[in-house]
Scaffold this motif. Structure first.
Motif, PDB file in Angstrom:
ATOM      1  N   THR A  53     105.255 -44.591  23.377  1.00 28.20           N
ATOM      2  CA  THR A  53     104.050 -45.345  23.725  1.00 28.20           C
ATOM      3  C   THR A  53     103.923 -45.519  25.231  1.00 28.20           C
ATOM      4  O   THR A  53     102.826 -45.389  25.796  1.00 28.20           O
ATOM      5  CB  THR A  53     104.080 -46.713  23.033  1.00 28.20           C
ATOM      6  N   LEU A  56     102.806 -42.196  26.728  1.00 31.08           N
ATOM      7  CA  LEU A  56     101.397 -41.949  26.439  1.00 31.08           C
ATOM      8  C   LEU A  56     100.495 -42.870  27.245  1.00 31.08           C
ATOM      9  O   LEU A  56      99.421 -42.455  27.725  1.00 31.08           O
ATOM     10  CB  LEU A  56     101.148 -42.137  24.943  1.00 31.08           C
ATOM     11  N   HIS A  57     100.927 -44.114  27.431  1.00 36.18           N
ATOM     12  CA  HIS A  57     100.133 -45.047  28.235  1.00 36.18           C
ATOM     13  C   HIS A  57     100.031 -44.567  29.678  1.00 36.18           C
ATOM     14  O   HIS A  57      98.967 -44.687  30.312  1.00 36.18           O
ATOM     15  CB  HIS A  57     100.764 -46.438  28.182  1.00 36.18           C
ATOM     16  N   LEU A  60      97.481 -41.678  29.771  1.00 38.31           N
ATOM     17  CA  LEU A  60      96.109 -42.173  29.623  1.00 38.31           C
ATOM     18  C   LEU A  60      95.644 -42.906  30.871  1.00 38.31           C
ATOM     19  O   LEU A  60      94.463 -42.815  31.256  1.00 38.31           O
ATOM     20  CB  LEU A  60      96.019 -43.093  28.407  1.00 38.31           C
ATOM     21  N   GLN A  82      95.772 -49.367  23.713  1.00 38.15           N
ATOM     22  CA  GLN A  82      95.195 -48.092  23.299  1.00 38.15           C
ATOM     23  C   GLN A  82      96.285 -47.084  22.951  1.00 38.15           C
ATOM     24  O   GLN A  82      96.156 -46.320  21.986  1.00 38.15           O
ATOM     25  CB  GLN A  82      94.309 -47.544  24.432  1.00 38.15           C
ATOM     26  N   ALA A  83      97.372 -47.097  23.721  1.00 37.86           N
ATOM     27  CA  ALA A  83      98.457 -46.153  23.459  1.00 37.86           C
ATOM     28  C   ALA A  83      99.100 -46.413  22.099  1.00 37.86           C
ATOM     29  O   ALA A  83      99.411 -45.470  21.358  1.00 37.86           O
ATOM     30  CB  ALA A  83      99.502 -46.239  24.572  1.00 37.86           C
ATOM     31  N   ASP A  84      99.298 -47.685  21.755  1.00 40.20           N
ATOM     32  CA  ASP A  84      99.877 -48.008  20.448  1.00 40.20           C
ATOM     33  C   ASP A  84      98.985 -47.510  19.312  1.00 40.20           C
ATOM     34  O   ASP A  84      99.472 -46.937  18.332  1.00 40.20           O
ATOM     35  CB  ASP A  84     100.083 -49.515  20.320  1.00 40.20           C
TER      36      ASP A  84
END
Length: 310
Positions: A53, A56-57, A60, A82-84
Motif C-alpha cells: 500500500t 502504491l501510494h 499515485l 485511495q491506495a488501500d
C-alpha cells in the motif's frame, strides 16, 4: 491448455505468497519505536500488505492519479486511503480472473478482471446514496437536538457539538467535521454549505440559510429551527406518499425490463438449440442490438415518468 495456464497462475500465486511470508522486508527503525502503542508486530501478510500500500501510494502521489479520490471514499463512509481501496480492487480483480479462468477460459477471466473497478465504483455510489438517505432521515432529530441545545443557552457551535455526540452515523460524522473545520479557522457558513453540497440535501441548505440569517439579523434561532423542522417533516411525509404511489410504477418497470431476459433464459433451458440462430446469424445480431437500444430508451422513459421532483 487452459488447465496448464490455471496451474501456472496458481503456482505463481503460491510462490509470491511464500516470498512475502518467508522473506519480509526488515524496517530500518524497530516497530516498537515507530508504533509504541501497538501490541505485537502483526503478521507477515499484514506487513506485506502495508508495504504494498505504501509503494502504491507513492506511485499515485508522484503521478497525481485520482482513480478513487478521497471525497468519493468519504462520501461512501469508508475510512481508507485511495491506495488501500485500489489494493482491494486489485485483489478482487485477481480473484475474479481466477474464477473466470476456471469457469470459461481466458476471455471470461479478462472480462471478470475488467469488471472489478466498475463494480468498485458502483459500490461506492450505492454506499454514498444510502449514506445520504440516512442523513436526510436523521435531519428531524438533528434539528431537535440543535434547538434543544440553543434553548439550554448554548451557542450554535456548542449545540452542533452536542448533536455530533448524540446523533448516529452519518450525522455524527458530518457534525463533527463541521466542528473540526471551524476550530481550524474555517467560517461556519462555508462548512455548513459544504456539508449540504456533499450530502446533496436541500433540507440542510435551509438549515444553513436559517443559521446564516440569524447570525446577520439576530432573533430566536431555536424557534426558526423548529419551524424548519416542521417543514422538513411535512416534506418527508409527502415524500413517503409519493414513494408509495410510485412503487407500483417502479415494480412494473423492473418486470418489463427483466421479462425479455427471463424469456431468453427459459427458452435456452427448455430448447437450447432454438436460440442458436439469434446468436449466429447477422440478422439476429441486428435484432439484439435493436432490442438493447429500444430497452434502454424505454427504461429511461419509464424512469423519467416515475422520478417525481418536488
Amino acid at each position: 491448455m487452459m488447465l496448464l495456464i490455471g496451474m501456472a497462475l496458481m503456482l505463481l500465486a503460491i510462490v509470491v505468497f511464500g516470498v512475502a511470508v518467508i522473506l519480509p522486508r526488515t524496517p530500518d527503525v524497530p516497530l516498537d519505536r515507530r508504533r509504541p502503542y501497538q501490541v505485537g508486530a502483526g503478521s507477515q501478510l499484514t506487513r506485506f500488505t502495508g508495504s504494498t500500500t505504501d509503494a502504491l501510494h507513492g506511485v499515485l502521489a508522484r503521478r497525481n492519479v485520482q482513480l478513487f479520490n478521497r471525497e468519493q471514499l468519504e462520501n461512501a463512509g469508508l475510512r481508507m486511503s485511495q491506495a488501500d481501496f485500489i489494493v482491494l480492487v486489485i485483489a478482487g480483480a485477481i480473484v475474479g480472473a481466477l474464477i473466470g479462468l476456471i469457469v470459461g477460459g481466458v476471455l471470461v477471466a479478462v472480462l471478470f478482471a475488467l469488471l472489478a473497478p466498475v463494480i468498485a465504483g458502483l459500490v461506492l455510489r450505492i454506499r454514498a446514496g444510502k449514506r445520504r438517505e440516512r442523513f436526510d432521515d436523521q435531519l428531524g432529530d438533528t434539528l431537535q437536538l440543535l434547538s434543544g441545545g440553543l434553548r439550554a443557552g448554548h451557542s450554535i457551535l456548542r449545540a452542533i457539538d452536542a448533536a455530533a455526540v448524540e446523533s448516529a452515523s452519518p450525522t455524527a460524522e458530518e457534525m463533527r467535521r463541521i466542528i473540526t473545520e471551524t476550530s481550524l479557522g474555517r467560517d461556519l457558513q462555508e462548512s455548513l454549505n459544504d456539508t449540504a453540497e456533499r450530502m446533496r440535501s436541500e433540507d440542510f441548505v435551509w438549515i444553513a440559510q436559517a443559521i446564516q440569517i440569524n447570525r446577520e439579523v439576530g432573533g430566536n434561532l431555536a424557534e426558526v429551527l423548529d419551524q424548519v423542522n416542521e417543514t422538513i417533516r411535512e416534506r418527508s411525509e409527502i415524500k413517503g406518499h409519493i414513494k408509495s404511489l410510485a412503487a407500483e410504477g417502479k415494480f412494473s418497470a423492473y418486470i418489463l425490463m427483466a421479462l425479455p431476459f427471463g424469456i431468453v433464459i427459459m427458452l435456452m433451458l427448455v430448447n437450447p438449440g432454438y436460440m442458436n440462430v439469434m446468436f449466429t446469424h447477422p440478422l439476429g445480431w441486428g435484432m439484439i442490438a435493436g432490442s438493447a437500444i429500444l430497452m434502454t430508451i424505454g427504461g429511461l422513459w419509464m424512469r423519467k415518468i416515475i422520478d417525481l421532483k418536488f
